[in-house]
Design an enzyme around this catalytic site. Sequence first.
Site, mmCIF file in Angstrom:
data_model
loop_
_atom_site.group_PDB
_atom_site.id
_atom_site.type_symbol
_atom_site.label_atom_id
_atom_site.label_comp_id
_atom_site.label_asym_id
_atom_site.label_seq_id
_atom_site.Cartn_x
_atom_site.Cartn_y
_atom_site.Cartn_z
ATOM 1 N N LYS B 105 0.857 -1.186 0.000
ATOM 2 C CA LYS B 105 0.000 0.000 0.000
ATOM 3 C C LYS B 105 0.893 1.235 0.000
ATOM 4 O O LYS B 105 1.698 1.435 0.904
ATOM 5 C CB LYS B 105 -0.904 0.014 1.232
ATOM 6 C CG LYS B 105 -1.676 1.330 1.350
ATOM 7 C CD LYS B 105 -2.480 1.451 2.623
ATOM 8 C CE LYS B 105 -2.815 2.924 2.872
ATOM 9 N NZ LYS B 105 -3.583 3.124 4.111
ATOM 10 N N GLY B 166 -7.901 8.978 9.938
ATOM 11 C CA GLY B 166 -8.121 9.036 11.379
ATOM 12 C C GLY B 166 -9.179 10.032 11.821
ATOM 13 O O GLY B 166 -9.360 10.236 13.016
ATOM 14 N N ALA B 192 -9.605 5.234 4.428
ATOM 15 C CA ALA B 192 -9.576 6.383 5.339
ATOM 16 C C ALA B 192 -10.914 7.110 5.363
ATOM 17 O O ALA B 192 -11.553 7.294 4.336
ATOM 18 C CB ALA B 192 -8.478 7.384 5.001
ATOM 19 N N GLY B 193 -11.307 7.482 6.568
ATOM 20 C CA GLY B 193 -12.502 8.289 6.755
ATOM 21 C C GLY B 193 -13.629 7.580 7.476
ATOM 22 O O GLY B 193 -14.460 8.222 8.109
ATOM 23 N N ASN B 214 -8.868 1.521 9.984
ATOM 24 C CA ASN B 214 -8.076 1.163 11.152
ATOM 25 C C ASN B 214 -8.646 1.833 12.406
ATOM 26 O O ASN B 214 -9.151 1.172 13.304
ATOM 27 C CB ASN B 214 -6.615 1.581 10.933
ATOM 28 C CG ASN B 214 -5.692 1.144 12.071
ATOM 29 O OD1 ASN B 214 -6.113 0.723 13.134
ATOM 30 N ND2 ASN B 214 -4.404 1.231 11.859
#
Lengths: 70, 263
Positions: B105, B166, B192-193, B214
């Site tokens: 990634k 995050g 993300a988000g 995450n």
Amino acid sequence: MQTAVTLTLNGESRAFDGPMTVAALLATLGLETRKVAVERNAAIVPRSCYAETWLESGDALEIVHFIGGG
Amino acid sequence: MDGTLPQDDTWTVAGRRFRSRLIVGTGRYKDLEETGAAIAASGAEIVTVAVRRVNLSDPKAPMLQDHVDPKKYTYLPNTAGCHTAQEAVRTLRLAREAGGWNLVKLEVLGPPPTLYPDMPGTMEAAEALIKDGFEVMVYTADDPVACKRLEEMGCVAIMPLGAPIGSGLGIQNAAMIWMIREQTKVPFLVDAGVGTASDAAIAMELGCDAVLLNSAIAHARDPIRMAGAMKLAIEAGRQAYLAGRMPRRLGADPSSPLTGLIR
């Protein structure tokens, strides 16, 4: 004959009894070779070459592994 | 049909086939035990991992591999924290040596507070990595022109953000995600988000092949329970996408017949 080898390991200067290979360094540090990767003077040292890669005073090494990340 | 997904509903990236459409990060957990338990609860088959210096003063400290078995999970090394193409390429070359993985990634980030993808740096790194034999899943701005260019360069997955890393703000750009989805031929993920389960479902309903997250799990009050919720949300969103949502209409349309009303 023993000669001192001064290395920069992950940014910190350390002295070892030499001459020394990458394999010997990792053993001295207590690291499992299969869990780390080594860069010597900004060039990757392939794992297959650890035993025949001799370190010289002034070498800068980065020893990395995987940690949690997103 | 009992509500479970058909067994053949898989997706493939760089020749590897996966059933789970949830990719999870391994960072920001309380400890490695919690990391392992949350990942197991998520059902994920791919986990992202970071590359960092070994703590030489504590070489026997437990390592990620002891709790997240690389034989069971596909490790996807990332370039988190890299702000230049050179740092990203160097990091992934080390990752390849540490684990032998070509599937990576790529993320090249701009400065805080947005950590928005640095697209010139991302393009430069992607080009170097592809030339060097890597299979690059790329974190990108939600920019259809940049995404198309990355796909043409040979990136194996296009992964725009739904909101800053995050932030937990959810899918802030649903229309743009859908438009980029429409033009993309390789696997397409939101990366993300996502803040909670419904955000993951929305990403899947927009037609994503998978979702990468995450913090939404790691920073939940009960990460293991949230991991389970994400698993269900991804499956629900996927099912809804396959089922095809009803058209939106401006006004009511009664569900009960208008004939036979009592007078």
